[in-house]
Design a protein around this motif. Structure first.
Motif, short mmCIF file in Angstrom:
data_model
loop_
_atom_site.label_atom_id
_atom_site.label_comp_id
_atom_site.label_asym_id
_atom_site.label_seq_id
_atom_site.Cartn_x
_atom_site.Cartn_y
_atom_site.Cartn_z
N TRP A 1 0.85 -1.19 0.00
CA TRP A 1 0.00 0.00 0.00
C TRP A 1 0.89 1.24 0.00
O TRP A 1 1.89 1.30 0.71
CB TRP A 1 -0.88 -0.02 1.25
N GLY A 2 0.51 2.20 -0.81
CA GLY A 2 1.29 3.44 -0.87
C GLY A 2 0.70 4.39 -1.90
O GLY A 2 -0.40 4.17 -2.44
N LEU A 3 1.46 5.44 -2.20
CA LEU A 3 0.99 6.48 -3.12
C LEU A 3 0.65 5.92 -4.49
O LEU A 3 -0.23 6.43 -5.19
CB LEU A 3 2.07 7.56 -3.27
N TYR A 4 1.37 4.85 -4.88
CA TYR A 4 1.17 4.25 -6.21
C TYR A 4 -0.24 3.70 -6.40
O TYR A 4 -0.65 3.39 -7.52
CB TYR A 4 2.22 3.15 -6.45
N ALA A 5 -0.99 3.55 -5.31
CA ALA A 5 -2.38 3.08 -5.44
C ALA A 5 -3.24 4.14 -6.12
O ALA A 5 -4.33 3.84 -6.61
CB ALA A 5 -2.96 2.72 -4.08
N GLN A 6 -2.76 5.40 -6.16
CA GLN A 6 -3.56 6.45 -6.84
C GLN A 6 -3.47 6.33 -8.37
O GLN A 6 -4.50 6.16 -9.01
CB GLN A 6 -3.12 7.84 -6.37
N PRO A 7 -2.27 6.38 -8.95
CA PRO A 7 -2.25 6.15 -10.40
C PRO A 7 -2.76 4.76 -10.75
O PRO A 7 -3.34 4.55 -11.83
CB PRO A 7 -0.77 6.32 -10.79
N ALA A 8 -2.55 3.80 -9.87
CA ALA A 8 -3.11 2.44 -10.04
C ALA A 8 -2.79 1.86 -11.41
O ALA A 8 -3.63 1.21 -12.02
CB ALA A 8 -4.62 2.46 -9.76
N GLY A 9 -1.60 2.13 -11.91
CA GLY A 9 -1.17 1.53 -13.19
C GLY A 9 -1.33 2.44 -14.39
O GLY A 9 -0.93 2.08 -15.50
N VAL A 10 -1.93 3.62 -14.21
CA VAL A 10 -2.17 4.52 -15.34
C VAL A 10 -1.48 5.86 -15.07
O VAL A 10 -1.69 6.45 -13.99
CB VAL A 10 -3.69 4.77 -15.53
N TRP A 11 -0.67 6.34 -16.01
CA TRP A 11 0.00 7.63 -15.81
C TRP A 11 -0.20 8.47 -17.06
O TRP A 11 0.09 8.01 -18.16
CB TRP A 11 1.50 7.43 -15.54
N LYS A 12 -0.71 9.66 -16.88
CA LYS A 12 -1.01 10.59 -17.98
C LYS A 12 -1.81 9.87 -19.08
O LYS A 12 -1.46 9.93 -20.26
CB LYS A 12 0.27 11.19 -18.56
N GLY A 13 -2.80 9.13 -18.66
CA GLY A 13 -3.70 8.48 -19.61
C GLY A 13 -3.16 7.21 -20.23
O GLY A 13 -3.85 6.54 -21.00
N LYS A 14 -1.93 6.85 -19.90
CA LYS A 14 -1.36 5.65 -20.52
C LYS A 14 -1.30 4.50 -19.51
O LYS A 14 -0.90 4.70 -18.37
CB LYS A 14 0.06 6.00 -21.01
N ASP A 15 -1.70 3.31 -19.96
CA ASP A 15 -1.61 2.12 -19.10
C ASP A 15 -0.19 1.60 -19.12
O ASP A 15 0.37 1.40 -20.20
CB ASP A 15 -2.50 0.99 -19.65
N TYR A 16 0.37 1.35 -17.97
CA TYR A 16 1.71 0.78 -17.91
C TYR A 16 1.64 -0.69 -17.52
O TYR A 16 1.02 -1.04 -16.52
CB TYR A 16 2.59 1.57 -16.93
N PRO A 17 2.28 -1.54 -18.32
CA PRO A 17 2.31 -2.96 -17.94
C PRO A 17 3.22 -3.14 -16.73
O PRO A 17 3.97 -2.24 -16.37
CB PRO A 17 2.90 -3.66 -19.18
N GLY A 18 3.15 -4.29 -16.12
CA GLY A 18 4.01 -4.56 -14.96
C GLY A 18 3.30 -4.21 -13.66
O GLY A 18 2.18 -3.70 -13.66
N VAL A 19 4.00 -4.45 -12.57
CA VAL A 19 3.38 -4.27 -11.25
C VAL A 19 3.13 -2.80 -10.92
O VAL A 19 3.93 -1.93 -11.27
CB VAL A 19 4.26 -4.93 -10.15
N GLY A 20 2.02 -2.54 -10.23
CA GLY A 20 1.56 -1.18 -10.00
C GLY A 20 2.50 -0.33 -9.16
O GLY A 20 2.62 0.88 -9.36
N GLU A 21 3.17 -0.96 -8.17
CA GLU A 21 4.02 -0.19 -7.26
C GLU A 21 5.32 0.27 -7.92
O GLU A 21 6.06 1.05 -7.33
CB GLU A 21 4.28 -0.98 -5.97
N TRP A 22 5.56 -0.21 -9.14
CA TRP A 22 6.76 0.20 -9.88
C TRP A 22 6.45 1.30 -10.90
O TRP A 22 7.27 1.60 -11.76
CB TRP A 22 7.37 -1.01 -10.61
N ILE A 23 5.29 1.93 -10.83
CA ILE A 23 4.91 2.86 -11.89
C ILE A 23 5.89 4.02 -12.02
O ILE A 23 6.16 4.51 -13.12
CB ILE A 23 3.46 3.37 -11.73
N GLN A 24 6.47 4.45 -10.90
CA GLN A 24 7.41 5.57 -11.01
C GLN A 24 8.56 5.21 -11.94
O GLN A 24 8.99 6.00 -12.78
CB GLN A 24 7.97 5.97 -9.63
N LYS A 25 9.04 3.98 -11.82
CA LYS A 25 10.14 3.55 -12.69
C LYS A 25 9.62 3.26 -14.10
O LYS A 25 10.22 3.67 -15.09
CB LYS A 25 10.80 2.30 -12.09
#
Ligand code: GLC
Length: 469
Positions: free
Chosen positions: A56-80
């Motif tokens: 649980w953390g801040l990454y639960a907000q984007p929840a896999g989507v950043w600037k309208g784009k879906d990112y594959p891979g695990v949600g908590e790694w979205i920053q990377k």
């Protein structure tokens, strides 16, 4: 006797003022523990067999989507994955407000499912602390919610008899001094000329000092993110000893040091620190024998941190059979939930935990406090666990499938059977010795299509020889 090492720090304690911090701790050397002492310390873990992982953390907000784009891979790694610069990631702190957080309901859900411990991310790779730390503003104190998320969970765990444990990431994408050559513009260390791991190590110890002195007994520390070159064996060794100095009975996973090998997760030969192996998203083919402790961690879908579009849920059948499989090999199952930014455990996870709870209502004793299957081979589609009791061995036979002829032939052993019970509805079963092995006669219907368990009470401790006439 434990040897005491005095700490030296590149960074003066005075930088942080006159507060008690990690620099005031004299670290004991924990390399001389005997196997018996370790077995004592590991006893609760070895009995537990089942725990809840919470990412649980801040990454639960984007929840896999950043600037309208879906990112594959695990949600908590979205920053990377989305290469989000720290300055763009930081505003997530200002909108993190988990109003629906109800830790007691999480603990009750875990408890009903037969989970004995909870491991929560105190800080994941994005460096954000789920409590209000004195050593950074990158924490809950700076959110609109303001409050510590860890303390109420620890309290609820204690109230309901579960153990509270901390996950803590060594890798830190936010701290300016984490890392070395591996500097990316999106990372915190991109903001300074020369990261200094000594400064980062002190920061980490300071935070762990808070986590291990202000929350009562913590049962286990789950380190992670140890694989980069900037983290060394020496650092791992010191961190392990530091944490055990603060809480001597704490259990620490093998990701504290550099000895973990691959996703299979066991520790290589050598003098590495770490009390148990951490297979990730996999279950080993076999167990590892007496005195080898391990825990398979696994997601219910394909992410640890919440992802709004990940609907690839494992079935309850798979999860229950995984738990049985792991217990039959002498390991623990650490099953993950990824709560939403609002503080809700996703409904599909709740439903699966409720299904597990239903199965455990009847069968928990075939999991908790058991050890691995003693037989080189079993003859049915399923698994076997066992318990040693003062009056003899108890075998738990887990059947995934009912034999067509309704005859269950056990592996050979000379012990007499005292009773055989189908745990579903507590039904006594007939059994007889057929030439050289015992046979149990089953009813027509398999009561539980996921796994039906037969408890077999033996006279004396199980021996693995042919039956006596
Ligand atoms: C991996 C990932 C991490 C996750 C962990 C759980 O190491 O980096 O995101 O927390 O596995 O086992």
């Amino acid at each position: 006797m434990q040897k005491t090492l005095l700490l030296s720090f590149a960074f003066a304690a005075s930088t942080f003022g006159a507060i008690a911090d990690s620099t005031t701790v004299e670290i004991n050397d924990f390399s001389h523990e005997t196997a018996a002492e370790k077995a004592d310390r590991m006893a609760w873990f070895d009995d537990a067999r089942f725990g809840m992982f919470i990412h649980w953390g801040l990454y639960a907000q984007p929840a896999g989507v950043w600037k309208g784009k879906d990112y594959p891979g695990v949600g908590e790694w979205i920053q990377k994955h989305a290469e989000i610069p720290v300055a763009e990631y930081e505003p997530l702190q200002k909108t993190f407000n988990p109003q629906s957080y109800d830790p007691e309901s999480w603990v009750k859900l875990a408890k009903a499912a037969g989970m004995k411990y909870i491991v929560i991310t105190t800080k994941h790779h994005d460096g954000f602390a789920l409590y209000d730390s004195k050593y950074t503003d990158w924490d809950m104190g700076g959110t609109p919610y303001k409050k510590d998320l860890l303390k109420p969970l620890a309290d609820a765990c204690r109230k309901h008899g579960l153990r509270i444990c901390w996950y803590h990431s060594i890798m830190d994408w936010h701290h300016p001094h984490y890392g070395d050559k591996d500097i990316h513009p999106w990372m915190g260390n991109g903001t300074i000329d020369q990261p200094d791991m000594a400064i980062y190590c002190k920061f980490m110890k300071d935070q762990l000092h808070e986590l291990l002195t202000e929350y009562g007994d913590i049962s286990l520390l789950w380190f992670d993110g140890q694989w980069e070159g900037s983290w060394t064996h020496e650092m791992g060794k010191e961190l392990y000893d530091y944490c055990r100095t603060l809480q001597p009975d704490i259990i620490i996973n093998n990701r504290v040091d550099k000895g973990r090998s691959g996703a299979a997760g066991m520790t290589k030969e050598g003098t590495f620190r770490g009390d148990y192996g951490t297979p990730e998203q996999e279950i080993p083919e076999t167990g590892f024998g007496e005195g080898a402790y391990w825990e398979s961690c696994m997601t219910m879908n394909d992410t640890w941190g919440f992802k709004s579009k990940d609907h690839n849920w494992k079935s309850s059948e798979t999860l229950i059979r995984n738990l049985i499989d792991i217990a039959s090999k002498g390991g623990n199952f650490l099953l993950n939930v990824g709560p939403t930014a609002d503080g809700i455990i996703p409904q599909p996870s709740v439903e699966r935990l409720q299904d597990i709870a239903k199965w455990m209502d009847t069968n928990a004793e075939s999991i908790h406090g058991t050890s691995a299957n003693p037989f080189p081979e079993i003859t049915w589609n399923g698994r076997c666990t066992r318990k040693e009791t003062p009056t003899g061995t108890v075998l738990y036979l887990h059947l995934f499938e009912w034999p067509e002829n309704r005859e269950l032939t056990l592996p050979q052993f000379p012990n007499k059977i005292k009773s055989a019970t189908l745990m579903h509805a507590d039904t006594a079963l007939d059994y007889e010795l057929q030439s050289d092995s015992w046979q149990i006669n089953l009813p027509t219907q398999q009561p539980d299509p996921i796994a039906s368990v037969i408890r077999v009470n033996l006279e004396g401790d199980l021996k693995l020889e042919a039956p006596q006439p």
